[in-house]
Design a protein around this motif. Sequence first.
Motif, PDB file in Angstrom:
ATOM      1  N   ASP A 176      34.420  56.125   3.162  1.00 27.50           N
ATOM      2  CA  ASP A 176      33.381  57.797   2.185  1.00 27.50           C
ATOM      3  C   ASP A 176      32.790  58.472   3.791  1.00 27.50           C
ATOM      4  OD1 ASP A 176      34.738  57.257   0.277  1.00 27.50           O
ATOM      5  OD2 ASP A 176      32.778  56.833  -1.506  1.00 27.50           O
ATOM      6  N   ILE A 177      32.008  56.844   4.298  1.00 28.91           N
ATOM      7  CA  ILE A 177      31.387  57.275   5.675  1.00 28.91           C
ATOM      8  C   ILE A 177      31.582  58.355   6.385  1.00 28.91           C
ATOM      9  CG2 ILE A 177      29.866  57.230   7.473  1.00 28.91           C
ATOM     10  CD1 ILE A 177      28.527  55.108   5.739  1.00 28.91           C
ATOM     11  N   LEU A 178      32.971  57.817   7.068  1.00 32.73           N
ATOM     12  CA  LEU A 178      34.405  58.249   7.908  1.00 32.73           C
ATOM     13  C   LEU A 178      34.643  59.310   8.159  1.00 32.73           C
ATOM     14  CD1 LEU A 178      35.858  54.870   9.112  1.00 32.73           C
ATOM     15  CD2 LEU A 178      33.813  56.890  10.205  1.00 32.73           C
ATOM     16  N   ASN A 179      34.186  59.933   6.291  1.00 37.96           N
ATOM     17  CA  ASN A 179      34.949  61.072   5.717  1.00 37.96           C
ATOM     18  C   ASN A 179      33.550  62.240   5.381  1.00 37.96           C
ATOM     19  OD1 ASN A 179      37.840  61.156   6.075  1.00 37.96           O
ATOM     20  ND2 ASN A 179      37.846  59.322   5.245  1.00 37.96           N
ATOM     21  N   ARG A 191      31.796  61.744   2.709  1.00 39.68           N
ATOM     22  CA  ARG A 191      31.656  61.787   2.193  1.00 39.68           C
ATOM     23  C   ARG A 191      30.418  60.502   1.260  1.00 39.68           C
ATOM     24  NH1 ARG A 191      37.090  61.386   1.321  1.00 39.68           N
ATOM     25  NH2 ARG A 191      36.774  59.449   1.652  1.00 39.68           N
ATOM     26  N   VAL A 192      29.120  61.207   0.213  1.00 41.08           N
ATOM     27  CA  VAL A 192      28.711  60.482  -0.735  1.00 41.08           C
ATOM     28  C   VAL A 192      29.179  59.171  -1.125  1.00 41.08           C
ATOM     29  CG1 VAL A 192      26.298  60.448  -1.829  1.00 41.08           C
ATOM     30  CG2 VAL A 192      26.727  62.307  -0.437  1.00 41.08           C
ATOM     31  N   SER A 193      29.106  58.064  -1.549  1.00 42.41           N
ATOM     32  CA  SER A 193      28.945  57.637  -2.423  1.00 42.41           C
ATOM     33  C   SER A 193      29.155  57.552  -3.314  1.00 42.41           C
ATOM     34  CB  SER A 193      29.367  55.873  -1.743  1.00 42.41           C
ATOM     35  OG  SER A 193      30.254  55.836  -0.469  1.00 42.41           O
ATOM     36  N   ASN A 194      30.251  56.560  -4.946  1.00 40.96           N
ATOM     37  CA  ASN A 194      29.710  57.069  -5.759  1.00 40.96           C
ATOM     38  C   ASN A 194      28.712  55.521  -6.253  1.00 40.96           C
ATOM     39  OD1 ASN A 194      29.485  56.587  -8.426  1.00 40.96           O
ATOM     40  ND2 ASN A 194      31.569  57.582  -9.390  1.00 40.96           N
ATOM     41  N   SER A 195      27.871  55.652  -6.378  1.00 38.07           N
ATOM     42  CA  SER A 195      27.219  54.145  -7.018  1.00 38.07           C
ATOM     43  C   SER A 195      27.833  53.126  -7.850  1.00 38.07           C
ATOM     44  CB  SER A 195      25.859  54.749  -6.793  1.00 38.07           C
ATOM     45  OG  SER A 195      25.725  54.843  -8.193  1.00 38.07           O
ATOM     46  N   HIS A 196      28.835  53.181  -8.716  1.00 35.93           N
ATOM     47  CA  HIS A 196      29.018  52.528  -9.608  1.00 35.93           C
ATOM     48  C   HIS A 196      30.416  51.789  -8.636  1.00 35.93           C
ATOM     49  CE1 HIS A 196      28.474  56.044 -12.516  1.00 35.93           C
ATOM     50  NE2 HIS A 196      28.511  54.997 -13.163  1.00 35.93           N
ATOM     51  N   GLU A 197      30.388  51.805  -7.607  1.00 35.91           N
ATOM     52  CA  GLU A 197      31.289  50.905  -6.670  1.00 35.91           C
ATOM     53  C   GLU A 197      30.584  50.229  -5.556  1.00 35.91           C
ATOM     54  OE1 GLU A 197      34.675  51.084  -6.257  1.00 35.91           O
ATOM     55  OE2 GLU A 197      34.884  53.667  -7.032  1.00 35.91           O
ATOM     56  N   LEU A 200      25.504  50.597   3.073  1.00 35.05           N
ATOM     57  CA  LEU A 200      26.592  51.593   3.317  1.00 35.05           C
ATOM     58  C   LEU A 200      26.183  53.037   2.136  1.00 35.05           C
ATOM     59  CD1 LEU A 200      29.473  49.037   3.889  1.00 35.05           C
ATOM     60  CD2 LEU A 200      28.267  51.024   5.498  1.00 35.05           C
ATOM     61  N   LEU A 201      25.823  52.933   1.162  1.00 36.71           N
ATOM     62  CA  LEU A 201      25.104  53.716   0.110  1.00 36.71           C
ATOM     63  C   LEU A 201      23.966  55.042   0.757  1.00 36.71           C
ATOM     64  CD1 LEU A 201      26.558  55.508  -2.815  1.00 36.71           C
ATOM     65  CD2 LEU A 201      24.265  54.174  -2.848  1.00 36.71           C
ATOM     66  N   GLN A 202      23.254  53.679   1.359  1.00 37.80           N
ATOM     67  CA  GLN A 202      21.954  54.689   1.648  1.00 37.80           C
ATOM     68  C   GLN A 202      22.683  55.691   3.119  1.00 37.80           C
ATOM     69  OE1 GLN A 202      19.683  51.638   1.373  1.00 37.80           O
ATOM     70  NE2 GLN A 202      19.005  51.750  -0.536  1.00 37.80           N
ATOM     71  N   LEU A 203      22.825  54.964   3.938  1.00 34.38           N
ATOM     72  CA  LEU A 203      23.292  55.937   5.232  1.00 34.38           C
ATOM     73  C   LEU A 203      24.585  57.333   4.472  1.00 34.38           C
ATOM     74  CD1 LEU A 203      25.270  53.119   7.810  1.00 34.38           C
ATOM     75  CD2 LEU A 203      22.763  54.428   8.023  1.00 34.38           C
ATOM     76  N   GLY A 204      24.887  56.830   3.475  1.00 40.04           N
ATOM     77  CA  GLY A 204      25.786  57.762   3.566  1.00 40.04           C
ATOM     78  C   GLY A 204      25.539  59.611   2.688  1.00 40.04           C
ATOM     79  N   ILE A 238      22.772  60.714   3.835  1.00 41.00           N
ATOM     80  CA  ILE A 238      22.708  61.881   5.476  1.00 41.00           C
ATOM     81  C   ILE A 238      23.689  63.214   4.640  1.00 41.00           C
ATOM     82  CG2 ILE A 238      24.922  61.071   6.942  1.00 41.00           C
ATOM     83  CD1 ILE A 238      22.444  61.114   8.469  1.00 41.00           C
ATOM     84  N   PHE A 239      24.726  62.893   3.937  1.00 43.12           N
ATOM     85  CA  PHE A 239      25.723  63.915   4.073  1.00 43.12           C
ATOM     86  C   PHE A 239      25.115  64.930   2.974  1.00 43.12           C
ATOM     87  CE2 PHE A 239      28.861  60.837   5.712  1.00 43.12           C
ATOM     88  CZ  PHE A 239      28.395  61.160   6.918  1.00 43.12           C
ATOM     89  N   ASP A 240      23.531  64.196   2.517  1.00 42.37           N
ATOM     90  CA  ASP A 240      23.732  64.535   1.269  1.00 42.37           C
ATOM     91  C   ASP A 240      22.037  65.835   1.319  1.00 42.37           C
ATOM     92  OD1 ASP A 240      23.740  66.355  -1.463  1.00 42.37           O
ATOM     93  OD2 ASP A 240      22.289  64.297  -1.899  1.00 42.37           O
TER      94      ASP A 240
END
Length: 268
Positions: free
Chosen positions: A191-194, A196-202, A211-215, A217-219
Motif C-alpha cells: 500500500d505504501i509503495l503504491n 495508498r492508505v491501508s485498511n485498518s481491518h488488515e 505501517l498504517l500510521q506511516l501510510g 501521509i497519503f491522506d
Amino acid sequence: MIENNVDTAFFHSWFRKYVKGFYSEDPRIQENIRLKEEHTLRVCKEILQLGKALDLNKNALRLAETIALFHDIGRFEQFKTYGTFNDRVSENHATLGLKVLEETNVLSRLTKTQRSITYKAICYHNVRKLPDPASENPDCLLYSKLLRDADKLDIWLVVTTYYGKRHKHRNPALELELPDTPEYSLCFVEDILNNRVSNSHELKTFNDMKLLQLGWIFDINFTQTFIQIQQRQIIEKIIADLPDTEDIRKIQNHLKEYLNERIFEKNK
Ligand SMILES: [Fe+2]
C-alpha cells in the motif's frame, strides 16, 4: 458565511467538566482518559495553527477549534464502557460522540449550519476516505480536511513519543492490543509503495499499526501539514521503531520522496 457566535470559552469549560466526570482512581483508566483529553486540547492547537496558515478568518477559526474540541468526545464513553479505543471490538467512537452531543445538547448555541458542519466533520474524521467533492458541501469538506490533518499530526506525536518510552511503561490501549512480534503484513508495504492508505481491518501485528500510521501521509490535505511532518521527523521516528529490512528501507525512501514532492509542489 459563519456567524461570529461561537463561544469557544464556554465549549472548553463544558469539555473540561464533561471529561472530569470520567476521571478514575484506577490508574489505567485515568491514564487513558487523560491521554484523550490532552490529545483533544493539542488537536485544537494544531487546527488553529493550520487554519491560520491557510488564512481562515476568526469566525472560521473558532468553528474549527470547536470541531476539534468535540471530535473525540465519544472516546471517554468508549473507554468507560469497553476499556478499549479499538472501534472494531467496541463501537465507532465518532458515532458515539454524535450521540453524546445530541443527548447533552451542548451545541445548541451554534447555528443549524454550524451544527451540521460540526456533526459531519466528526462523522468523517475517522472514515478511510472523505466523500467525493461533488456529493458534499465545500465548507463541510474544508473543516473535515482540517480536522483530519490536525488529528493525524497529534496522533503521530502521541505514538512517536510512546514508542520512545514504551520499554519503561506499556499501554496496551495505544497498541490496539495487537501482538508485538517482529512480523509485518506485506499488504501494508504494498500500500505504501503504491501511495495508498491501508485498511485498518488488515491489522495483525503492532508493526502493521506503525505501517498504517506511516501510510496516513497519503491522506494529508494541506502543504502546511506536510511541512510539519518533515520538521517533526515523523517518518524517521516511526521507521526507527520498525525492523531494519529491505522493505522498510524502501518504504522510508519512498515516503521521503513523496513528502519532498508534496512540499515542493507548493513552491513551484
Ligand atoms: Fe483525535
